[in-house]
Design a protein around this motif. Structure first.
Motif, PDB file in Angstrom:
ATOM      1  N   LEU A 181       7.882  15.180   2.489  1.00 57.66           N
ATOM      2  CA  LEU A 181       8.566  16.210   1.701  1.00 57.66           C
ATOM      3  C   LEU A 181       9.610  15.550   0.818  1.00 57.66           C
ATOM      4  CD1 LEU A 181       9.336  19.118   4.188  1.00 57.66           C
ATOM      5  CD2 LEU A 181       7.994  19.289   2.113  1.00 57.66           C
ATOM      6  N   PRO A 182       9.658  15.912  -0.462  1.00 58.22           N
ATOM      7  CA  PRO A 182      10.769  15.416  -1.276  1.00 58.22           C
ATOM      8  C   PRO A 182      12.041  16.168  -0.912  1.00 58.22           C
ATOM      9  CG  PRO A 182       9.482  16.974  -2.548  1.00 58.22           C
ATOM     10  CD  PRO A 182       8.791  16.827  -1.214  1.00 58.22           C
ATOM     11  N   ASN A 199      10.956  13.009  -5.542  1.00 55.87           N
ATOM     12  CA  ASN A 199       9.632  12.748  -6.131  1.00 55.87           C
ATOM     13  C   ASN A 199       9.708  12.635  -7.656  1.00 55.87           C
ATOM     14  OD1 ASN A 199      10.041  15.376  -6.912  1.00 55.87           O
ATOM     15  ND2 ASN A 199       8.233  16.217  -5.895  1.00 55.87           N
ATOM     16  N   GLY A 200      10.933  12.633  -8.192  1.00 58.32           N
ATOM     17  CA  GLY A 200      11.122  12.466  -9.637  1.00 58.32           C
ATOM     18  C   GLY A 200      11.344  13.751 -10.400  1.00 58.32           C
ATOM     19  N   THR A 201      11.080  14.892  -9.763  1.00 59.92           N
ATOM     20  CA  THR A 201      11.239  16.191 -10.430  1.00 59.92           C
ATOM     21  C   THR A 201      12.712  16.504 -10.665  1.00 59.92           C
ATOM     22  OG1 THR A 201       9.206  17.026  -9.430  1.00 59.92           O
ATOM     23  CG2 THR A 201      10.791  18.676 -10.196  1.00 59.92           C
ATOM     24  N   VAL A 202      13.009  17.063 -11.841  1.00 56.13           N
ATOM     25  CA  VAL A 202      14.361  17.555 -12.163  1.00 56.13           C
ATOM     26  C   VAL A 202      14.271  19.057 -12.389  1.00 56.13           C
ATOM     27  CG1 VAL A 202      16.249  17.513 -13.842  1.00 56.13           C
ATOM     28  CG2 VAL A 202      15.131  15.379 -13.193  1.00 56.13           C
ATOM     29  N   CYS A 248      13.817   4.868 -13.032  1.00 56.17           N
ATOM     30  CA  CYS A 248      12.746   4.829 -14.046  1.00 56.17           C
ATOM     31  C   CYS A 248      12.200   6.220 -14.326  1.00 56.17           C
ATOM     32  CB  CYS A 248      11.632   3.889 -13.623  1.00 56.17           C
ATOM     33  SG  CYS A 248      10.764   4.373 -12.141  1.00 56.17           S
ATOM     34  N   HIS A 249      12.146   7.103 -13.315  1.00 54.14           N
ATOM     35  CA  HIS A 249      11.700   8.474 -13.545  1.00 54.14           C
ATOM     36  C   HIS A 249      12.610   9.154 -14.556  1.00 54.14           C
ATOM     37  CE1 HIS A 249       9.652   8.749  -9.336  1.00 54.14           C
ATOM     38  NE2 HIS A 249       8.920   8.112 -10.222  1.00 54.14           N
ATOM     39  N   LEU A 250      13.918   9.006 -14.358  1.00 56.58           N
ATOM     40  CA  LEU A 250      14.873   9.655 -15.252  1.00 56.58           C
ATOM     41  C   LEU A 250      14.790   9.067 -16.657  1.00 56.58           C
ATOM     42  CD1 LEU A 250      17.921   9.935 -12.821  1.00 56.58           C
ATOM     43  CD2 LEU A 250      16.558  11.823 -13.710  1.00 56.58           C
ATOM     44  N   LYS A 251      14.606   7.747 -16.740  1.00 58.68           N
ATOM     45  CA  LYS A 251      14.484   7.112 -18.059  1.00 58.68           C
ATOM     46  C   LYS A 251      13.216   7.577 -18.768  1.00 58.68           C
ATOM     47  CE  LYS A 251      17.272   2.943 -17.771  1.00 58.68           C
ATOM     48  NZ  LYS A 251      17.304   1.477 -17.881  1.00 58.68           N
ATOM     49  N   ASP A 252      12.123   7.682 -18.002  1.00 60.72           N
ATOM     50  CA  ASP A 252      10.873   8.194 -18.586  1.00 60.72           C
ATOM     51  C   ASP A 252      11.067   9.614 -19.104  1.00 60.72           C
ATOM     52  OD1 ASP A 252       9.629   5.862 -17.967  1.00 60.72           O
ATOM     53  OD2 ASP A 252       8.562   6.623 -16.200  1.00 60.72           O
ATOM     54  N   MET A 253      11.737  10.442 -18.283  1.00 63.88           N
ATOM     55  CA  MET A 253      11.980  11.829 -18.669  1.00 63.88           C
ATOM     56  C   MET A 253      12.818  11.893 -19.932  1.00 63.88           C
ATOM     57  SD  MET A 253      11.182  14.896 -17.415  1.00 63.88           S
ATOM     58  CE  MET A 253      10.617  15.225 -19.070  1.00 63.88           C
ATOM     59  N   LEU A 254      13.848  11.049 -20.003  1.00 64.56           N
ATOM     60  CA  LEU A 254      14.732  11.036 -21.173  1.00 64.56           C
ATOM     61  C   LEU A 254      13.961  10.611 -22.417  1.00 64.56           C
ATOM     62  CD1 LEU A 254      17.651  11.503 -22.015  1.00 64.56           C
ATOM     63  CD2 LEU A 254      18.119   9.096 -21.543  1.00 64.56           C
ATOM     64  N   GLN A 255      13.086   9.627 -22.248  1.00 65.34           N
ATOM     65  CA  GLN A 255      12.276   9.160 -23.376  1.00 65.34           C
ATOM     66  C   GLN A 255      11.351  10.272 -23.878  1.00 65.34           C
ATOM     67  OE1 GLN A 255      10.067   5.645 -22.430  1.00 65.34           O
ATOM     68  NE2 GLN A 255       9.324   5.321 -24.506  1.00 65.34           N
ATOM     69  N   GLN A 256      10.744  10.986 -22.957  1.00 70.74           N
ATOM     70  CA  GLN A 256       9.841  12.079 -23.322  1.00 70.74           C
ATOM     71  C   GLN A 256      10.604  13.206 -24.027  1.00 70.74           C
ATOM     72  OE1 GLN A 256       8.053  13.119 -19.575  1.00 70.74           O
ATOM     73  NE2 GLN A 256       7.157  11.089 -19.315  1.00 70.74           N
ATOM     74  N   PRO A 316       0.790  -1.221   0.000  1.00 68.33           N
ATOM     75  CA  PRO A 316       0.000   0.000   0.000  1.00 68.33           C
ATOM     76  C   PRO A 316       0.817   1.263   0.000  1.00 68.33           C
ATOM     77  CG  PRO A 316      -0.063  -1.056   2.153  1.00 68.33           C
ATOM     78  CD  PRO A 316       0.583  -2.016   1.225  1.00 68.33           C
ATOM     79  N   SER A 317       2.035   1.182   0.480  1.00 67.96           N
ATOM     80  CA  SER A 317       2.841   2.407   0.495  1.00 67.96           C
ATOM     81  C   SER A 317       3.526   2.582  -0.835  1.00 67.96           C
ATOM     82  CB  SER A 317       3.899   2.341   1.598  1.00 67.96           C
ATOM     83  OG  SER A 317       4.750   1.242   1.389  1.00 67.96           O
ATOM     84  N   PRO A 318       3.662   3.803  -1.333  1.00 67.87           N
ATOM     85  CA  PRO A 318       4.344   4.021  -2.600  1.00 67.87           C
ATOM     86  C   PRO A 318       5.815   3.687  -2.458  1.00 67.87           C
ATOM     87  CG  PRO A 318       3.891   6.105  -1.520  1.00 67.87           C
ATOM     88  CD  PRO A 318       3.251   5.055  -0.695  1.00 67.87           C
ATOM     89  N   GLN A 319       6.492   3.595  -3.612  1.00 65.54           N
ATOM     90  CA  GLN A 319       7.913   3.281  -3.599  1.00 65.54           C
ATOM     91  C   GLN A 319       8.696   4.284  -2.754  1.00 65.54           C
ATOM     92  OE1 GLN A 319       9.642   3.226  -7.442  1.00 65.54           O
ATOM     93  NE2 GLN A 319      11.590   2.436  -6.785  1.00 65.54           N
ATOM     94  N   ARG A 320       9.651   3.759  -1.988  1.00 58.80           N
ATOM     95  CA  ARG A 320      10.449   4.618  -1.133  1.00 58.80           C
ATOM     96  C   ARG A 320      11.128   5.697  -1.970  1.00 58.80           C
ATOM     97  NH1 ARG A 320      10.630   4.779   4.291  1.00 58.80           N
ATOM     98  NH2 ARG A 320      12.874   4.901   4.329  1.00 58.80           N
ATOM     99  N   ASP A 321      11.170   6.892  -1.459  1.00 58.06           N
ATOM    100  CA  ASP A 321      11.742   7.999  -2.216  1.00 58.06           C
ATOM    101  C   ASP A 321      13.126   8.365  -1.681  1.00 58.06           C
ATOM    102  OD1 ASP A 321      11.252   9.246   0.154  1.00 58.06           O
ATOM    103  OD2 ASP A 321      10.007  10.841  -0.685  1.00 58.06           O
TER     104      ASP A 321
END
Length: 720
Positions: A389-390, A408-411, A254-262, A243-248
């Motif tokens: 807090l991130p 939180n994935g933000t760059v 994967c966030h960075l890879k998604d960002m790079l793909q976009q 139930p808890s989201p992935q530890r931050d």
């Protein structure tokens, strides 16, 4: 009641999610917002309003997620993958184990093993009851059989702007933090319920929306909902049903890879070359980030200190630990190297943290007194007060930018020259551009692909791609500490990158283009922050030079380096081993006496006898506490001198005509200082495209030889 196990409903139904995804793909493919006549109201069907939705919720990383359904039942998903539900009567409880076996107990009589969990559930119940009601309590609810099973949240995750929750009856609810709107998707009924800003319910049949069309806003939310459902399916496939989201506590690869793909996608679309550019149509204020870095200061001896837009302050120390103070000023969170966390009060702190808390307060005071706050007048989006807090997990600096990655994935990328910023959110697929006037402009990347964007925005997106690639490289190399790589040696990769860029432009033969438009390749935004304005060498002692900010450095023949800051009092001494120490010009070790006298002597000579390159050139701003680069390796030929700064910059001075070339591998730019001492900064990629003069081409070819020689040279300062 019997404590017999009941039928499993403790995992999200894969078929429900697949059905929902299929339905969303179908409506998105029909482009309902592009219908000639839109009759969205005809698709409304109040009879399909959901029986259950989540009325309130609160997340706490140490325990789990607590929520209240519309019938006032309260559930809690613990971090050990168990679930506890209290029925509306307040007495009946249902406990679901990891194995999905369920048992019913009374709030007055329960097993001792459940004592702590029931205590936590009651605590969350009290907390939830105090939360302001965001969803109307008086909406007419559909009836249900009183003995029917209550659904509960089985899987959920949070982005910077939404929370997505999946109920065991197949319903998916997405709450948007900024405007407090909600989407409730029911795959069994093939309907979507939109709860607007006024908390009014609007339930539509998806099949009818395909037929009658819908607004752009609704269409945009469907596209976003599709991404959320895909993410839930991914979590299902990976069996990440905690139930808890992935530890931050570490940057998400994967966030960075998604960002790079976009970013690769939008760059490939060449949005600045659209026949008609309608950048303003790609703007989506609903996606403005919740968190951004409003102030920061770095110090090589300690680490990076920063302030988020909500006034929380964090510091990443050089020992890879992190300390965060919350906006109330009293609550503190400490993250160890192992990512283990502890919460303390500013009034009662362990002795071991004393020094770190003092440093945090000192830097916090400095920022509040001397640094402007980015987005100080920007209305912030709401967030749940108990959410985590991130914080910055990895960062690095170039000579013209700083790139920071939040947990939180933000760059965020800050450009020093014009004080503009880019904030990239891979989860939302958006980019926020903060302009020179500190105005926020948030764009959907896929809409920029469709409607196009300006050359300036396109250039910044291309640069952002390089920064994200660098962050990914640091991730791969396990360099996830708060401090960037030490700049006490010339970066071999910088020189290799520079050589690769020069080889590319030389191979393109830019001076042989049929039509040469060299001026089109000029980009003043890439003008370097640092360059060498004066220098003098003496074979008996070494090289002395002055940077454009009036700091002076000297590389001695014993491979040590001494730097005096512009204030004239602060000194930095770098030993052969790259170990550094800071001293004052008024109080320094006796061993440095002779070297300081030599530095002052050469400094006086340069100021009296040598002209200063770029004396009238307006300099780009930099953070006052950032590290000064210095010359780490250099050599002289019969017609030039080549110098390599620790920030990656290479400067080549031509003796005959007093012209200079300054190469920046990180920006992929070259600055040419002509005979009149005017600066011309070009993007190498644009010179390939638009061509350049034979003179410039010749100098670039010569620069390649100099970079190759620098690569073969041994650094003056040893690596750490």
């Amino acid at each position: 009641m019997d404590n017999e196990p009941v039928q499993r409903d403790t995992e999200p139904s894969k078929c429900h999610l697949k059905d929902m995804l299929q339905q969303l793909n179908s409506i998105i493919a029909t482009k309902p917002c592009e219908k000639p006549v839109i009759r969205q109201e005809e698709a409304e069907d109040p009879t399909c309003t959901p029986i259950f939705w989540i009325k309130k919720w609160v997340g706490y990383s140490e325990h789990g997620l607590g929520y209240q359904l519309c019938d006032n039942s309260v559930g809690m998903l613990f971090n050990d993958n168990t679930c506890l539900i209290t029925y509306p009567d307040g007495d009946s409880l249902r406990y679901i184990k990891k194995t999905a076996a369920a048992s019913y107990v009374s709030a007055c009589s329960f097993p001792t093993a459940l004592s702590e969990k029931i205590r936590l559930l009651k605590r969350f119940c009290n907390c939830i009851s105090e939360l302001p009601l965001k969803t109307r309590a008086k909406i007419a609810r559909q009836g249900r059989n009183e003995l029917a099973r209550l659904p509960y949240v089985s899987v959920w995750f949070k982005t910077v702007c939404t929370i997505a929750l999946h109920l065991t009856n197949g319903t998916v609810q997405i709450n948007f933090f900024q405007d407090q709107t909600k989407l409730i998707l029911c795959p069994r009924m093939g309907v979507v319920t939109y709860i607007d800003k006024m908390q009014d319910f609007h339930t539509y049949k998806l099949s009818l929306l395909e037929e009658f069309g819908c607004s752009k806003e609704m269409s945009s939310r469907f596209s976003y909902a599709k991404l959320m459902v895909e993410k839930l399916l991914t979590l299902f496939h990976c069996r990440k049903l905690d139930p808890s989201p992935q530890r931050d506590t570490e940057p998400s690869k994967c966030h960075l890879k998604d960002m790079l793909q976009q970013l690769n996608s939008i760059i490939a679309a060449k949005p600045c070359e659209k026949p008609v550019i309608r950048q303003e149509e790609a703007e989506d204020l609903a996606c403005t980030p919740i968190f951004w870095i409003s102030r920061w200061v770095d110090n090589s001896n300690y680490g990076l200190c920063y302030q988020l837009c909500d006034n929380s302050v964090g510091m990443l120390f050089n020992d890879n630990t992190c300390l965060i103070t919350y906006p109330d000023g009293d609550s503190l969170r400490y993250i160890k190297k192992t990512a283990a966390e502890s919460y303390v009060s500013a009034c009662s702190i362990p002795t071991a943290l004393n020094k770190k808390i003092k440093l945090l307060k000192s830097f916090c005071n400095y920022m509040s007194k001397h640094l402007l706050k980015t987005g100080a007048n920007m209305p912030r989006r709401g967030r749940n007060e108990l959410t985590r807090l991130p914080y910055v997990s990895i960062w690095f600096k170039t000579d013209c930018t700083i790139a920071l990655h939040l947990t939180n994935g933000t760059v965020q990328i800050n450009f020093f020259q014009d004080q503009t910023k880019l904030i990239l959110c891979p989860r939302m697929g958006v980019v926020t551009y903060i302009d020179k006037m500190q105005d926020f402009h948030t764009y959907k990347l896929f809409l920029l692909e469709e409607f196009g964007c300006s050359k300036e925005m396109s250039s910044r997106i291309s640069y952002a791609k390089l920064m994200v690639e660098k962050l990914l490289t640091l991730f791969h190399c396990h360099k996830l500490g708060p401090s960037p790589k030490k700049d006490t040696e010339p970066s071999k990769c910088h020189l290799k990158d520079m050589l690769q860029q020069l080889n590319s432009i030389i191979a393109a033969k830019p001076c042989e283009k049929p039509v040469i438009c060299q001026e089109e390749a000029e980009d003043p935004a890439c003008t370097p922050i640092f360059w060498i304005s004066r220098w003098v060498d003496n074979s008996n002692y070494g090289l002395c030079y002055q940077l454009c900010d009036n700091s002076v450095g000297m590389l001695f023949n014993d491979n040590t380096c001494l730097i005096t800051y512009p204030d004239g009092d602060s000194l930095r001494y770098i030993k052969k081993t790259a170990a550094e120490s800071y001293v004052s010009a008024c109080s320094f070790p006796t061993a440095l006496n002779k070297k300081i006298q030599l530095l002052k002597s050469f400094c006086n000579y340069m100021s009296k006898h040598l002209l200063k390159t770029g004396a009238n050139m307006p300099r780009r701003g930099r953070n006052e506490l950032t590290r000064l680069p210095y010359v780490s390796v250099w050599f002289i030929t019969d017609c030039t001198i080549a110098l390599h700064l620790t920030n990656g910059t290479v400067q080549i001075n031509f003796f005959q005509d007093q012209t200079k070339l300054i190469l920046c591998p990180l920006m992929g730019a070259v600055t040419y200082i002509d005979k009149m001492q005017d600066f011309h900064t070009y993007k190498l990629s644009l010179l390939e495209e638009f061509g350049c003069s034979k003179e410039m081409s010749s100098r670039i070819s010569y620069a390649k030889l100099m970079v190759e020689k620098l690569l073969d040279s041994k650094p003056s300062i040893a690596a750490n």
